[in-house]
Design a protein around this motif. Sequence first.
Motif, PDB file in Angstrom:
ATOM      1  N   VAL A   1     -35.453   9.084 -18.875  1.00 51.25           N
ATOM      2  CA  VAL A   1     -36.160   9.083 -17.593  1.00 51.25           C
ATOM      3  C   VAL A   1     -37.346   8.124 -17.745  1.00 51.25           C
ATOM      4  O   VAL A   1     -38.306   8.421 -18.439  1.00 51.25           O
ATOM      5  CB  VAL A   1     -36.633  10.494 -17.189  1.00 51.25           C
ATOM      6  N   ARG A   2     -37.249   6.987 -17.108  1.00 53.66           N
ATOM      7  CA  ARG A   2     -38.267   5.942 -17.273  1.00 53.66           C
ATOM      8  C   ARG A   2     -39.264   5.982 -16.131  1.00 53.66           C
ATOM      9  O   ARG A   2     -38.905   6.195 -14.984  1.00 53.66           O
ATOM     10  CB  ARG A   2     -37.578   4.581 -17.332  1.00 53.66           C
ATOM     11  N   ASP A   3     -40.543   5.749 -16.481  1.00 55.25           N
ATOM     12  CA  ASP A   3     -41.587   5.823 -15.448  1.00 55.25           C
ATOM     13  C   ASP A   3     -41.601   4.564 -14.599  1.00 55.25           C
ATOM     14  O   ASP A   3     -41.036   3.538 -14.960  1.00 55.25           O
ATOM     15  CB  ASP A   3     -42.955   6.122 -16.058  1.00 55.25           C
ATOM     16  N   ARG A   4     -42.264   4.698 -13.441  1.00 54.23           N
ATOM     17  CA  ARG A   4     -42.404   3.566 -12.517  1.00 54.23           C
ATOM     18  C   ARG A   4     -43.501   3.884 -11.513  1.00 54.23           C
ATOM     19  O   ARG A   4     -43.880   5.041 -11.324  1.00 54.23           O
ATOM     20  CB  ARG A   4     -41.103   3.275 -11.795  1.00 54.23           C
ATOM     21  N   LYS A   5     -44.009   2.835 -10.894  1.00 51.91           N
ATOM     22  CA  LYS A   5     -44.940   3.000  -9.779  1.00 51.91           C
ATOM     23  C   LYS A   5     -45.004   1.707  -8.994  1.00 51.91           C
ATOM     24  O   LYS A   5     -44.670   0.636  -9.490  1.00 51.91           O
ATOM     25  CB  LYS A   5     -46.338   3.413 -10.251  1.00 51.91           C
ATOM     26  N   SER A   6     -45.446   1.826  -7.753  1.00 45.57           N
ATOM     27  CA  SER A   6     -45.661   0.676  -6.883  1.00 45.57           C
ATOM     28  C   SER A   6     -47.097   0.724  -6.375  1.00 45.57           C
ATOM     29  O   SER A   6     -47.685   1.802  -6.291  1.00 45.57           O
ATOM     30  CB  SER A   6     -44.680   0.706  -5.710  1.00 45.57           C
ATOM     31  N   THR A   7     -47.639  -0.432  -6.055  1.00 44.99           N
ATOM     32  CA  THR A   7     -49.034  -0.540  -5.629  1.00 44.99           C
ATOM     33  C   THR A   7     -49.125  -1.447  -4.404  1.00 44.99           C
ATOM     34  O   THR A   7     -48.393  -2.424  -4.293  1.00 44.99           O
ATOM     35  CB  THR A   7     -49.889  -1.131  -6.774  1.00 44.99           C
ATOM     36  N   LEU A   8     -50.044  -1.107  -3.519  1.00 49.83           N
ATOM     37  CA  LEU A   8     -50.360  -1.956  -2.374  1.00 49.83           C
ATOM     38  C   LEU A   8     -51.879  -2.059  -2.295  1.00 49.83           C
ATOM     39  O   LEU A   8     -52.573  -1.056  -2.458  1.00 49.83           O
ATOM     40  CB  LEU A   8     -49.796  -1.360  -1.081  1.00 49.83           C
ATOM     41  N   ALA A   9     -52.391  -3.272  -2.077  1.00 49.27           N
ATOM     42  CA  ALA A   9     -53.847  -3.475  -2.016  1.00 49.27           C
ATOM     43  C   ALA A   9     -54.198  -4.460  -0.907  1.00 49.27           C
ATOM     44  O   ALA A   9     -53.410  -5.347  -0.564  1.00 49.27           O
ATOM     45  CB  ALA A   9     -54.371  -3.989  -3.348  1.00 49.27           C
ATOM     46  N   PHE A  10     -55.395  -4.292  -0.378  1.00 54.32           N
ATOM     47  CA  PHE A  10     -55.938  -5.158   0.672  1.00 54.32           C
ATOM     48  C   PHE A  10     -57.250  -5.732   0.166  1.00 54.32           C
ATOM     49  O   PHE A  10     -58.060  -5.013  -0.419  1.00 54.32           O
ATOM     50  CB  PHE A  10     -56.169  -4.349   1.954  1.00 54.32           C
ATOM     51  N   THR A  11     -57.472  -7.038   0.373  1.00 49.75           N
ATOM     52  CA  THR A  11     -58.683  -7.691  -0.118  1.00 49.75           C
ATOM     53  C   THR A  11     -59.397  -8.440   0.998  1.00 49.75           C
ATOM     54  O   THR A  11     -58.778  -8.901   1.954  1.00 49.75           O
ATOM     55  CB  THR A  11     -58.361  -8.696  -1.246  1.00 49.75           C
ATOM     56  N   ALA A  12     -60.697  -8.561   0.825  1.00 51.50           N
ATOM     57  CA  ALA A  12     -61.540  -9.391   1.689  1.00 51.50           C
ATOM     58  C   ALA A  12     -62.550 -10.081   0.782  1.00 51.50           C
ATOM     59  O   ALA A  12     -63.213  -9.425  -0.028  1.00 51.50           O
ATOM     60  CB  ALA A  12     -62.251  -8.554   2.747  1.00 51.50           C
ATOM     61  N   GLY A  13     -62.635 -11.405   0.880  1.00 53.55           N
ATOM     62  CA  GLY A  13     -63.553 -12.160   0.039  1.00 53.55           C
ATOM     63  C   GLY A  13     -64.435 -13.075   0.872  1.00 53.55           C
ATOM     64  O   GLY A  13     -64.002 -13.598   1.908  1.00 53.55           O
ATOM     65  N   TYR A  14     -65.667 -13.253   0.403  1.00 55.98           N
ATOM     66  CA  TYR A  14     -66.616 -14.125   1.101  1.00 55.98           C
ATOM     67  C   TYR A  14     -67.379 -14.954   0.074  1.00 55.98           C
ATOM     68  O   TYR A  14     -67.916 -14.415  -0.909  1.00 55.98           O
ATOM     69  CB  TYR A  14     -67.597 -13.293   1.935  1.00 55.98           C
ATOM     70  N   TRP A  15     -67.409 -16.273   0.284  1.00 51.64           N
ATOM     71  CA  TRP A  15     -68.181 -17.174  -0.569  1.00 51.64           C
ATOM     72  C   TRP A  15     -69.644 -17.117  -0.135  1.00 51.64           C
ATOM     73  O   TRP A  15     -70.041 -17.752   0.830  1.00 51.64           O
ATOM     74  CB  TRP A  15     -67.660 -18.606  -0.475  1.00 51.64           C
ATOM     75  N   VAL A  16     -70.438 -16.346  -0.864  1.00 56.49           N
ATOM     76  CA  VAL A  16     -71.869 -16.205  -0.583  1.00 56.49           C
ATOM     77  C   VAL A  16     -72.563 -17.546  -0.804  1.00 56.49           C
ATOM     78  O   VAL A  16     -73.421 -17.950  -0.027  1.00 56.49           O
ATOM     79  CB  VAL A  16     -72.492 -15.118  -1.494  1.00 56.49           C
ATOM     80  N   TRP A  17     -72.189 -18.237  -1.878  1.00 51.52           N
ATOM     81  CA  TRP A  17     -72.675 -19.576  -2.192  1.00 51.52           C
ATOM     82  C   TRP A  17     -71.410 -20.441  -2.243  1.00 51.52           C
ATOM     83  O   TRP A  17     -70.588 -20.280  -3.139  1.00 51.52           O
ATOM     84  CB  TRP A  17     -73.399 -19.554  -3.510  1.00 51.52           C
ATOM     85  N   LYS A  18     -71.223 -21.304  -1.280  1.00 45.82           N
ATOM     86  CA  LYS A  18     -69.975 -22.036  -1.076  1.00 45.82           C
ATOM     87  C   LYS A  18     -69.441 -22.653  -2.371  1.00 45.82           C
ATOM     88  O   LYS A  18     -70.125 -23.429  -3.029  1.00 45.82           O
ATOM     89  CB  LYS A  18     -70.168 -23.113  -0.005  1.00 45.82           C
ATOM     90  N   GLN A  19     -68.205 -22.285  -2.706  1.00 45.84           N
ATOM     91  CA  GLN A  19     -67.468 -22.760  -3.876  1.00 45.84           C
ATOM     92  C   GLN A  19     -68.153 -22.453  -5.224  1.00 45.84           C
ATOM     93  O   GLN A  19     -67.759 -23.001  -6.249  1.00 45.84           O
ATOM     94  CB  GLN A  19     -67.186 -24.262  -3.769  1.00 45.84           C
ATOM     95  N   ARG A  20     -69.165 -21.589  -5.230  1.00 42.65           N
ATOM     96  CA  ARG A  20     -69.848 -21.242  -6.487  1.00 42.65           C
ATOM     97  C   ARG A  20     -69.880 -19.741  -6.731  1.00 42.65           C
ATOM     98  O   ARG A  20     -69.719 -19.301  -7.857  1.00 42.65           O
ATOM     99  CB  ARG A  20     -71.300 -21.768  -6.486  1.00 42.65           C
ATOM    100  N   MET A  21     -70.117 -18.930  -5.687  1.00 41.27           N
ATOM    101  CA  MET A  21     -70.225 -17.489  -5.873  1.00 41.27           C
ATOM    102  C   MET A  21     -69.480 -16.762  -4.761  1.00 41.27           C
ATOM    103  O   MET A  21     -69.782 -16.949  -3.587  1.00 41.27           O
ATOM    104  CB  MET A  21     -71.687 -17.029  -5.887  1.00 41.27           C
ATOM    105  N   GLN A  22     -68.498 -15.958  -5.176  1.00 37.34           N
ATOM    106  CA  GLN A  22     -67.694 -15.210  -4.216  1.00 37.34           C
ATOM    107  C   GLN A  22     -67.815 -13.704  -4.470  1.00 37.34           C
ATOM    108  O   GLN A  22     -67.813 -13.246  -5.600  1.00 37.34           O
ATOM    109  CB  GLN A  22     -66.216 -15.605  -4.304  1.00 37.34           C
ATOM    110  N   LEU A  23     -67.921 -12.961  -3.396  1.00 41.62           N
ATOM    111  CA  LEU A  23     -67.950 -11.501  -3.427  1.00 41.62           C
ATOM    112  C   LEU A  23     -66.629 -11.029  -2.810  1.00 41.62           C
ATOM    113  O   LEU A  23     -66.290 -11.430  -1.690  1.00 41.62           O
ATOM    114  CB  LEU A  23     -69.135 -10.988  -2.619  1.00 41.62           C
ATOM    115  N   THR A  24     -65.862 -10.229  -3.560  1.00 44.08           N
ATOM    116  CA  THR A  24     -64.556  -9.774  -3.092  1.00 44.08           C
ATOM    117  C   THR A  24     -64.477  -8.260  -3.156  1.00 44.08           C
ATOM    118  O   THR A  24     -64.847  -7.653  -4.168  1.00 44.08           O
ATOM    119  CB  THR A  24     -63.420 -10.370  -3.950  1.00 44.08           C
ATOM    120  N   PHE A  25     -63.986  -7.658  -2.089  1.00 45.42           N
ATOM    121  CA  PHE A  25     -63.764  -6.213  -2.006  1.00 45.42           C
ATOM    122  C   PHE A  25     -62.261  -5.975  -1.974  1.00 45.42           C
ATOM    123  O   PHE A  25     -61.529  -6.674  -1.270  1.00 45.42           O
ATOM    124  CB  PHE A  25     -64.408  -5.645  -0.740  1.00 45.42           C
ATOM    125  N   LYS A  26     -61.796  -4.990  -2.762  1.00 47.47           N
ATOM    126  CA  LYS A  26     -60.374  -4.658  -2.778  1.00 47.47           C
ATOM    127  C   LYS A  26     -60.198  -3.146  -2.713  1.00 47.47           C
ATOM    128  O   LYS A  26     -60.905  -2.400  -3.383  1.00 47.47           O
ATOM    129  CB  LYS A  26     -59.716  -5.165  -4.053  1.00 47.47           C
TER     130      LYS A  26
END
Length: 173
Positions: A111-136
């Motif tokens: 009997v082998r284990d298993r799982k599936s995952t689903l995630a949603f993300t939102a990211g914003y470049w606070v400092w353009k192309q240098r610093m990004q804040l991402t929520f998942k």
Amino acid sequence: DLTFMYSVTAPTGKYENGGSENLGLGFWTNQFQGFGYYYPVADKSSALMLGLTYEINGEIKDSDVKPGNRFTLEYGISQYLSERFELGIIGGHNWQISDDKGSDVFWDPSVRDRKSTLAFTAGYWVWKQRMQLTFKYGFDYGMRQRFKNDALMLNLTFVTNALTGANKKNNTP
């Protein structure tokens, strides 16, 4: 774009056979990963991702149990809605592909284990192309012999440009 990675997970964290307060898993893992990214539009504001991981597990500390190896398939899509704001959806499936082995295995190893995952993300470049804040936010479903996880994650990514030779003053090569 293609990326490849090899990683090792060491058996860190408190682990005791039969313990109810374990923080670690008690075994070494070697992972081989490959990811591909396809951009259907020229400005790369949309991306499709597909990833594969093969996991080789070692024997559990202080026991004769070697957990079965695992295979993971991940996929996702992301879309920039502006120069700085990105939304994404990520999914994945993880399957045990070989039997648990060892004289201390008291469960049915077929009997082998298993799982599936689903995630949603939102990211914003606070400092353009240098610093990004991402929520998942992500959750597991379809588990067999696995714990169900619900996860909230906040990432802060800082791009140093240390390897690009970019000018620190005006950020140009």
